[in-house]
Design an enzyme around this catalytic site. Sequence first.
Site, PDB file in Angstrom:
ATOM      1  N   GLU A  63     -22.108  26.989 -64.999  1.00 53.11           N
ATOM      2  CA  GLU A  63     -21.073  27.809 -65.619  1.00 53.11           C
ATOM      3  C   GLU A  63     -20.876  27.586 -67.118  1.00 53.11           C
ATOM      4  OE1 GLU A  63     -19.138  30.231 -64.029  1.00 53.11           O
ATOM      5  OE2 GLU A  63     -20.686  29.928 -62.520  1.00 53.11           O
TER       6      GLU A  63
ATOM      7  N   SER B  26      13.617  24.322  -5.151  1.00 50.54           N
ATOM      8  CA  SER B  26      13.687  22.992  -4.536  1.00 50.54           C
ATOM      9  C   SER B  26      13.288  21.885  -5.493  1.00 50.54           C
ATOM     10  CB  SER B  26      12.782  22.941  -3.306  1.00 50.54           C
ATOM     11  OG  SER B  26      13.261  23.825  -2.311  1.00 50.54           O
TER      12      SER B  26
END
Length: 836
Positions: A102, A508
């Site tokens: 770059e 239950s």
Amino acid sequence: MANRNTTRKQAPKAHGRHWGRWILLILLLIFLNIGIGVGIYTYRIWQTLPPVHELKEWRPDEPLRIYAANGELLQVVGPQMRYALPITRIPVKLQDAFIAAENAHFYSDNPLYYPVSYTGILRAAVVDLIHMAPVQGASTIPEQVARNFYLTPQKTISRKVAEILLAYKLSMHFTHQQILELYLNKIYLGEGAYGVQAAARIYYGKNVNQLTLGEMATLAGLPPAPSYLNPVVNPKLAEKRRAYVLKRMEKLGFITADEAAAARAEPILSQFHATASNSAPYVTDWIANWLSQQFGPDFTYRSGLKVYTTILPKAQAAANEAVAVGLENYDMGLSSMDSKAYRGPVAQLSGAALQSALAGKRPAMLPPHDPANLQWGVVTAADAGSASVSLEGKHSVTLSLKDVNWARAKRGAPQPKAVNQVLHAGDLIWLRPYVHAVTAGAGQEWGANVWSSGGPNSGWQLTQIPQVQGALVSLNSRTGAIHALVGGFSYELSHFNRAVFAYRQPGSGFKPFVYAAAMDAPALLAAGNSTYLTPQTPIPDTPLSITLPTGQIYSPTNYSNQYSNTPIPVWADLAYSHNVPSVRILMDIGIPYAVQYVQRFGLPAQQIPAVPSMVLGSGDYTPLQLARGYAVFSSGGFLPTPYLITKIVNSRGTQISLMNCPLGYAPPPQQTAIPPGVAYLMTQMMQQVIKIGTGVAAQSLGRNDIAGKTGTTNNENNAWFNGFSPRITTSVWVGYDDNRTMGRWAAGAREALPIWIHYMRTAMAGEPDIGFFRPPDVVSAATASDSSAGRRQIGVSDYLAGYPPIAAPAAPTASTESGTGTDLGTHLLNTIKSLF
């Protein structure tokens, strides 16, 4: 005459010099005005530029990260994936790769090249003029930092001027290294990755210090076009770009020729690595929502919070599979005594839609992602013996009759005898990996289908998205740490977390809490009762009618609508889940006392109905609440506080307070909620549920250290199994969101228990079968009983007299008490704690 003529000929020359001076003056004025205009224009832009010195305190917006107990990343929640690394932690060769690609003159002090490259600008201008468009950039690293932090990517003259000016500002306030650090942490590198660390994780599943030279060069080649040069999408283009970067690195002296050659020889092995497993979406969703409500969305999703949870990935994966397959089995009629119908394909495709799906494009009528363990497919051909299916457009699979024979045309209809009675070309269907279903507890009343994975080569099976829902919560019985949590069939289809927020009747499954109240002698005595029950106490099982304060008559019935002519021992009442004896027990000890006692299991008073049906589970509770309550039995009497979050830290490592977090860490309790002796006796009774009662299918686990209780509500609206080992308590609920019936024969033993079994097989793997701790005050002795009342006198030491033999981990010791829960001393508490 000659002189006169000569004068006439020279006059035009003087006139020309006169106009030349004016033209030069005009040009000078034009250029002066342009210069002044450019200066004013530049000055105005300069005045609008932000103060770049603030970047010295910059930290990137980092998403929320949620981790499992073993450090595995569960989920990343936030707009982008970012990590901030100091330049000292970024390998030098990775820095060099980006500089070579770059900005080769990055470390130069020549004003022609740093912070702005004027030769680069001139080169780009020529290229742009040739193409008559802004096709090439010329931004140095300082310029890119300026653009990435403050400007838009739009290619305009004003933006370029601002970029150049900002680059100068940056160079005035920051060193080269500081600018490079900002650049490498901010640059976008595709696939949602900002910065080199995020890109390393996305493309290679590594940290930057683990990258090879070839991988570093590949990442450095991405900035010009992250999507186009993506090594996952375009490996050949990425390879060419990598070669360019390596050539530049070699030319600049960053690497040797041999290093460059070795890096070029590396294969392109990039693949997309998910940022997180996302294996516990209901957990991470709850955490993110709580944080957002507590601290606001901006702080939650952008400040880099890290949340560490108690989730065990292996257990969570087992829970996900167990719930998904269990609900599918019910909806396919494989775990129910009620046959189910195939609701048909998702759609019938033809023409362009069919060709698009066969090419792998997801049909629009499907959810965005595959739910749970399902995958979509398109039937390409079908005959009596088999069907060919394109599985998500990737490869073809074959379905035989065994893979579709559950798919009845309607409930009660016979099974299909040919594949093409079910499937037709163009059908868009759901498939799952084939599941082997085997009946556990075969030949017994409460046998149930328990399944196992068919393995990688077992093929595929037709299925459908179940309409029924479910939830699972599993936690450490002593500490309360939640190891696995599933809030529904698929988070993709429904975000509602039923494990935490669905209040349903437990049936239950509520009985053990009341039975425990009936056997706690000191508590009964303190409540004004002079007698108590033991596991062996006989309770009449005959029709019962109770006149309520409203004048109504309440007449409970057993699940089978049958009764016994002889009284049934308490342990058998629980094992076989008889309802009428349970109501008799509640009325015997008194509803006010029972309401108070049940709160010891962490159940809020406002949720406990003070009515005779309370013992049968007429109140509403969440799976998480029931799991916590059952953990009291498993832990020897301790009531843990369930928690998901062990700690939260911010980006600087400072811990965030969990004070207001309902599922934040809480230390294990130091005092018991119920007597250890009562917890042990209830555990022994619930072991009988599995040995001979409604939970016999759990014997398929082949362990002696498991106990639990089934639960089924009126009209079969809810099915439960709450069970535990000495260390793990797990609750499973199955039912419809609209609370409609699941069918006449639906029950906790058939719908919920198989899910529990499948999960616990994984959760308990590797744990020794040590049995449950037996407190020393639980003894066996022969006693006399008051057969007429079916009750014992306080002080009698025979809790286990005549009780069916159950292996105990320790021999009983002498005591004058019988699991009554008097002070056991510090040594007993420490012994129980040592088990966890």
